[in-house]
Design a protein around this motif. Sequence first.
Motif, PDB file in Angstrom:
ATOM      1  N   ILE A 182      18.628  58.557 100.274  1.00 30.17           N
ATOM      2  CA  ILE A 182      18.846  57.128 100.026  1.00 30.17           C
ATOM      3  C   ILE A 182      20.202  56.694 100.571  1.00 30.17           C
ATOM      4  CG2 ILE A 182      19.264  55.433  98.190  1.00 30.17           C
ATOM      5  CD1 ILE A 182      17.091  56.923  96.562  1.00 30.17           C
ATOM      6  N   LEU A 183      21.209  57.558 100.410  1.00 29.84           N
ATOM      7  CA  LEU A 183      22.541  57.245 100.926  1.00 29.84           C
ATOM      8  C   LEU A 183      22.549  57.200 102.451  1.00 29.84           C
ATOM      9  CD1 LEU A 183      25.624  56.870 100.582  1.00 29.84           C
ATOM     10  CD2 LEU A 183      25.805  59.377 100.560  1.00 29.84           C
ATOM     11  N   MET A 184      21.919  58.184 103.078  1.00 28.86           N
ATOM     12  CA  MET A 184      21.979  58.307 104.532  1.00 28.86           C
ATOM     13  C   MET A 184      20.984  57.395 105.244  1.00 28.86           C
ATOM     14  SD  MET A 184      24.407  60.431 105.093  1.00 28.86           S
ATOM     15  CE  MET A 184      24.116  60.773 106.831  1.00 28.86           C
ATOM     16  N   TYR A 185      19.792  57.239 104.667  1.00 29.77           N
ATOM     17  CA  TYR A 185      18.720  56.488 105.333  1.00 29.77           C
ATOM     18  C   TYR A 185      18.085  55.497 104.353  1.00 29.77           C
ATOM     19  CZ  TYR A 185      19.309  60.670 108.190  1.00 29.77           C
ATOM     20  OH  TYR A 185      19.844  61.696 108.926  1.00 29.77           O
ATOM     21  N   PRO A 186      18.846  54.506 103.925  1.00 26.77           N
ATOM     22  CA  PRO A 186      18.352  53.588 102.885  1.00 26.77           C
ATOM     23  C   PRO A 186      17.116  52.792 103.292  1.00 26.77           C
ATOM     24  CG  PRO A 186      20.383  52.767 103.882  1.00 26.77           C
ATOM     25  CD  PRO A 186      20.211  54.169 104.361  1.00 26.77           C
ATOM     26  N   ARG A 187      16.887  52.642 104.588  1.00 24.43           N
ATOM     27  CA  ARG A 187      15.698  51.902 105.020  1.00 24.43           C
ATOM     28  C   ARG A 187      14.442  52.766 104.959  1.00 24.43           C
ATOM     29  NH1 ARG A 187      17.722  48.457 110.378  1.00 24.43           N
ATOM     30  NH2 ARG A 187      19.337  47.231 109.307  1.00 24.43           N
ATOM     31  N   ASP A 188      14.632  54.079 104.944  1.00 29.81           N
ATOM     32  CA  ASP A 188      13.489  54.986 104.963  1.00 29.81           C
ATOM     33  C   ASP A 188      13.018  55.386 103.567  1.00 29.81           C
ATOM     34  OD1 ASP A 188      13.652  54.939 107.702  1.00 29.81           O
ATOM     35  OD2 ASP A 188      14.745  56.832 107.859  1.00 29.81           O
ATOM     36  N   LEU A 189      13.927  55.338 102.596  1.00 26.73           N
ATOM     37  CA  LEU A 189      13.576  55.763 101.239  1.00 26.73           C
ATOM     38  C   LEU A 189      14.308  54.880 100.241  1.00 26.73           C
ATOM     39  CD1 LEU A 189      12.006  58.129  99.720  1.00 26.73           C
ATOM     40  CD2 LEU A 189      14.280  59.101  99.355  1.00 26.73           C
ATOM     41  N   THR A 190      13.568  54.284  99.329  1.00 25.69           N
ATOM     42  CA  THR A 190      14.159  53.433  98.302  1.00 25.69           C
ATOM     43  C   THR A 190      14.145  54.153  96.955  1.00 25.69           C
ATOM     44  OG1 THR A 190      12.048  52.420  97.671  1.00 25.69           O
ATOM     45  CG2 THR A 190      13.272  51.397  99.505  1.00 25.69           C
ATOM     46  N   ARG A 191      14.813  53.563  95.987  1.00 26.44           N
ATOM     47  CA  ARG A 191      14.779  54.119  94.632  1.00 26.44           C
ATOM     48  C   ARG A 191      13.345  54.156  94.110  1.00 26.44           C
ATOM     49  NH1 ARG A 191      19.075  50.434  94.198  1.00 26.44           N
ATOM     50  NH2 ARG A 191      17.715  49.031  93.008  1.00 26.44           N
ATOM     51  N   LYS A 192      12.598  53.117  94.402  1.00 23.74           N
ATOM     52  CA  LYS A 192      11.197  53.060  93.971  1.00 23.74           C
ATOM     53  C   LYS A 192      10.386  54.179  94.615  1.00 23.74           C
ATOM     54  CE  LYS A 192       7.182  49.963  93.817  1.00 23.74           C
ATOM     55  NZ  LYS A 192       6.669  48.603  94.174  1.00 23.74           N
ATOM     56  N   ASP A 193      10.628  54.432  95.898  1.00 23.31           N
ATOM     57  CA  ASP A 193       9.931  55.515  96.590  1.00 23.31           C
ATOM     58  C   ASP A 193      10.235  56.863  95.933  1.00 23.31           C
ATOM     59  OD1 ASP A 193       8.936  53.723  98.490  1.00 23.31           O
ATOM     60  OD2 ASP A 193      10.634  54.046  99.840  1.00 23.31           O
ATOM     61  N   ALA A 194      11.498  57.078  95.598  1.00 26.18           N
ATOM     62  CA  ALA A 194      11.899  58.347  94.987  1.00 26.18           C
ATOM     63  C   ALA A 194      11.201  58.549  93.651  1.00 26.18           C
ATOM     64  CB  ALA A 194      13.413  58.381  94.812  1.00 26.18           C
TER      65      ALA A 194
END
Length: 213
Positions: A182-194
């Motif tokens: 999320i820190l490095m690639y915020p467009r690829d993975l969101t909190r909701k995705d996690a």
Amino acid sequence: MSERETPAGGRSRTAPREVRRSQLIDATISCIARHGISGTTMAMIAGKAGLSTGIVNFHFDSKQKLYEETIVYLAQEHHDKWFREYSNAGLSAAEKLLAIADAHFHAKICTPGKLAVWYAFFGEARRRAVYRDLIDRIDTRRFALSLQLCEEICRDGGYTSVNARVVAQTLEVMYDGFCLHILMYPRDLTRKDARAQIRTYLATVFPDHFTAP
């Protein structure tokens, strides 16, 4: 306890000790997120907080002490979030395990600035040692409770082939990995995705207790 700060305009301001310390910790998070640990100075922190360096030194003996207080603050904030949910006697073991998982990705916990501070500490060898000394008790407690919950779910569901310790360890790895992503690639993975991927994993391991999104 409070101290007096006199700004350029000549008007005195006073604030309780805990308010000033909170201001300085927030400023430290912002500065480290932008400049890194080695690039952050006490002058930067004071400027970000709108205070003098004298006030910073009044509350913290050194930059190292301020850094230590900052990482402890972040760890305690996270602990308090999940522990409030965990302590709800009305929740099942599965719901409590999700509460611990979801706390990692809460909007006030999983922010770019706070994640940057966590990984700044992880990234420097001598900071990692400090981190472990300061935070190990909190991390160990969370893992122990997660393990107990996994063991309870195994007993309740008759999951005789599931290793509860492996599940608890896997969750810890997922938390750290997702936060870094999320820190490095915020467009690829969101909190909701996690949160969704953790639920998918738990539904695979404990199909009678969790449902994949």
